[in-house]
Design a protein around this motif. Structure first.
Motif, PDB file in Angstrom:
ATOM      1  N   PRO A   1       0.794  -1.244   0.000  1.00 55.90           N
ATOM      2  CA  PRO A   1       0.000   0.000   0.000  1.00 55.90           C
ATOM      3  C   PRO A   1       0.823   1.290   0.000  1.00 55.90           C
ATOM      4  N   ASP A   2       1.993   1.295   0.637  1.00 56.51           N
ATOM      5  CA  ASP A   2       2.797   2.531   0.670  1.00 56.51           C
ATOM      6  C   ASP A   2       3.262   2.913  -0.734  1.00 56.51           C
ATOM      7  N   ALA A   3       3.719   1.918  -1.505  1.00 56.15           N
ATOM      8  CA  ALA A   3       4.243   2.212  -2.847  1.00 56.15           C
ATOM      9  C   ALA A   3       3.107   2.512  -3.815  1.00 56.15           C
ATOM     10  N   VAL A   4       1.948   1.846  -3.654  1.00 57.11           N
ATOM     11  CA  VAL A   4       0.789   2.179  -4.495  1.00 57.11           C
ATOM     12  C   VAL A   4       0.393   3.637  -4.228  1.00 57.11           C
TER      13      VAL A   4
ATOM     14  N   MET B   1      14.481  -6.223  -5.044  1.00 55.50           N
ATOM     15  CA  MET B   1      13.789  -5.655  -3.876  1.00 55.50           C
ATOM     16  C   MET B   1      14.755  -5.036  -2.872  1.00 55.50           C
ATOM     17  N   GLY B   2      15.866  -5.717  -2.590  1.00 56.40           N
ATOM     18  CA  GLY B   2      16.781  -5.281  -1.536  1.00 56.40           C
ATOM     19  C   GLY B   2      16.347  -5.811  -0.176  1.00 56.40           C
ATOM     20  N   ALA B   3      17.131  -5.505   0.853  1.00 56.94           N
ATOM     21  CA  ALA B   3      16.902  -6.037   2.204  1.00 56.94           C
ATOM     22  C   ALA B   3      15.545  -5.589   2.762  1.00 56.94           C
ATOM     23  N   THR B   4      14.985  -6.424   3.671  1.00 56.09           N
ATOM     24  CA  THR B   4      13.684  -6.148   4.294  1.00 56.09           C
ATOM     25  C   THR B   4      13.642  -4.750   4.888  1.00 56.09           C
ATOM     26  N   ASP B   5      14.726  -4.375   5.598  1.00 52.78           N
ATOM     27  CA  ASP B   5      14.824  -3.029   6.188  1.00 52.78           C
ATOM     28  C   ASP B   5      15.440  -2.078   5.150  1.00 52.78           C
ATOM     29  N   PRO B   6      14.671  -1.115   4.661  1.00 54.94           N
ATOM     30  CA  PRO B   6      15.197  -0.241   3.595  1.00 54.94           C
ATOM     31  C   PRO B   6      16.481   0.502   3.973  1.00 54.94           C
TER      32      PRO B   6
ATOM     33  N   PHE C   1      12.300   3.372  -2.772  1.00 57.31           N
ATOM     34  CA  PHE C   1      10.872   3.707  -2.609  1.00 57.31           C
ATOM     35  C   PHE C   1      10.294   3.425  -1.230  1.00 57.31           C
ATOM     36  N   ALA C   2      11.040   2.762  -0.329  1.00 59.11           N
ATOM     37  CA  ALA C   2      10.465   2.386   0.967  1.00 59.11           C
ATOM     38  C   ALA C   2      10.956   3.300   2.077  1.00 59.11           C
ATOM     39  N   ASP C   3      10.114   3.441   3.121  1.00 58.72           N
ATOM     40  CA  ASP C   3      10.440   4.343   4.225  1.00 58.72           C
ATOM     41  C   ASP C   3      10.889   3.620   5.490  1.00 58.72           C
ATOM     42  N   SER C   4      10.392   2.407   5.713  1.00 58.00           N
ATOM     43  CA  SER C   4      10.680   1.722   6.978  1.00 58.00           C
ATOM     44  C   SER C   4      10.497   0.228   6.803  1.00 58.00           C
ATOM     45  N   ILE C   5      10.895  -0.528   7.831  1.00 52.52           N
ATOM     46  CA  ILE C   5      10.750  -1.993   7.772  1.00 52.52           C
ATOM     47  C   ILE C   5       9.261  -2.390   7.726  1.00 52.52           C
TER      48      ILE C   5
ATOM     49  N   ASN D   1       7.573  -1.300   3.561  1.00 54.09           N
ATOM     50  CA  ASN D   1       8.788  -1.540   2.765  1.00 54.09           C
ATOM     51  C   ASN D   1       8.510  -1.846   1.288  1.00 54.09           C
ATOM     52  N   ALA D   2       7.436  -1.288   0.775  1.00 60.01           N
ATOM     53  CA  ALA D   2       7.158  -1.173  -0.682  1.00 60.01           C
ATOM     54  C   ALA D   2       6.779  -2.452  -1.427  1.00 60.01           C
ATOM     55  N   VAL D   3       7.489  -3.549  -1.169  1.00 56.58           N
ATOM     56  CA  VAL D   3       7.243  -4.753  -1.974  1.00 56.58           C
ATOM     57  C   VAL D   3       7.368  -6.033  -1.154  1.00 56.58           C
TER      58      VAL D   3
END
Ligand code: ATP
Length: 141
Positions: A12-15, A90-95, A107-111, A114-116
């Motif tokens: 939902p954050d990335a949408v 995607m990268g690590a769980t914690d951005p 694109f992600a702000d926090s664990i 985390n966008a995807v």
């Protein structure tokens, strides 16, 4: 490397940030093909079932609350080594710990937000794709 499919969810954050297209370009530029896609707003029951492996974890309720906070974009991706390739993108769980240039770093702000999501194994990919897409909705080469 095996030719395989994996399940991806744009959370939902990335949408809400309006970056579905940018994230789709990452998949396509890496040689992954989108063979099924659906936007939906998950029910609490669906989110709890999807993340049931985490049901004893302290963050479970927050994770479910977040996943139902807005619409998500769900896709099946296909290609050589699709599971690992998507996890690399995607990268690590914690951005904060994600490598530069990965989806979560960009694109992600926090664990929590985390966008995807991406399947973590070929076996789980089969289960997760079956959860969201009846076979008839998957478009083969
Ligand atoms: N310590 C934590 N605190 C808060 N949320 C967490 C924590 N660990 C994991 N999560 C949330 O639960 C989700 C599932 O955790 P998991 O360990 O499976 O990570 P992942 O495989 O990188 O992510 P995903 O399953 O969404 O692809 C994570 O994406 C994250 O949003």
């Amino acid at each position: 490397m095996a030719f395989e499919r994996t399940l991806s969810i744009i959370k939902p954050d990335a949408v809400a940030k309006n970056v579905i297209g940018k994230i789709y370009s990452r998949f396509e530029d890496a040689g992954l093909k989108i063979v099924a896609a659906r936007m939906t707003h998950l029910s609490r029951e669906q989110a709890e079932q999807f993340y049931s492996v985490h049901k004893e974890r302290p963050f479970f309720k927050a994770l479910v609350d977040f996943m139902i906070s807005g619409p998500v974009m769900i896709q099946a991706l296909e290609g050589e080594g699709a599971v690992a390739k998507n996890r690399d993108l995607m990268g690590a769980t914690d951005p904060q710990k994600a490598d530069k240039g990965t989806i979560r770093a960009d694109f992600a702000d926090s664990i929590d937000a985390n966008a995807v999501h991406g399947s973590d194994s070929s076996d789980n990919a089969r289960i997760e794709i079956g959860f969201f897409f009846p076979e008839i909705d998957i478009y083969l080469r």
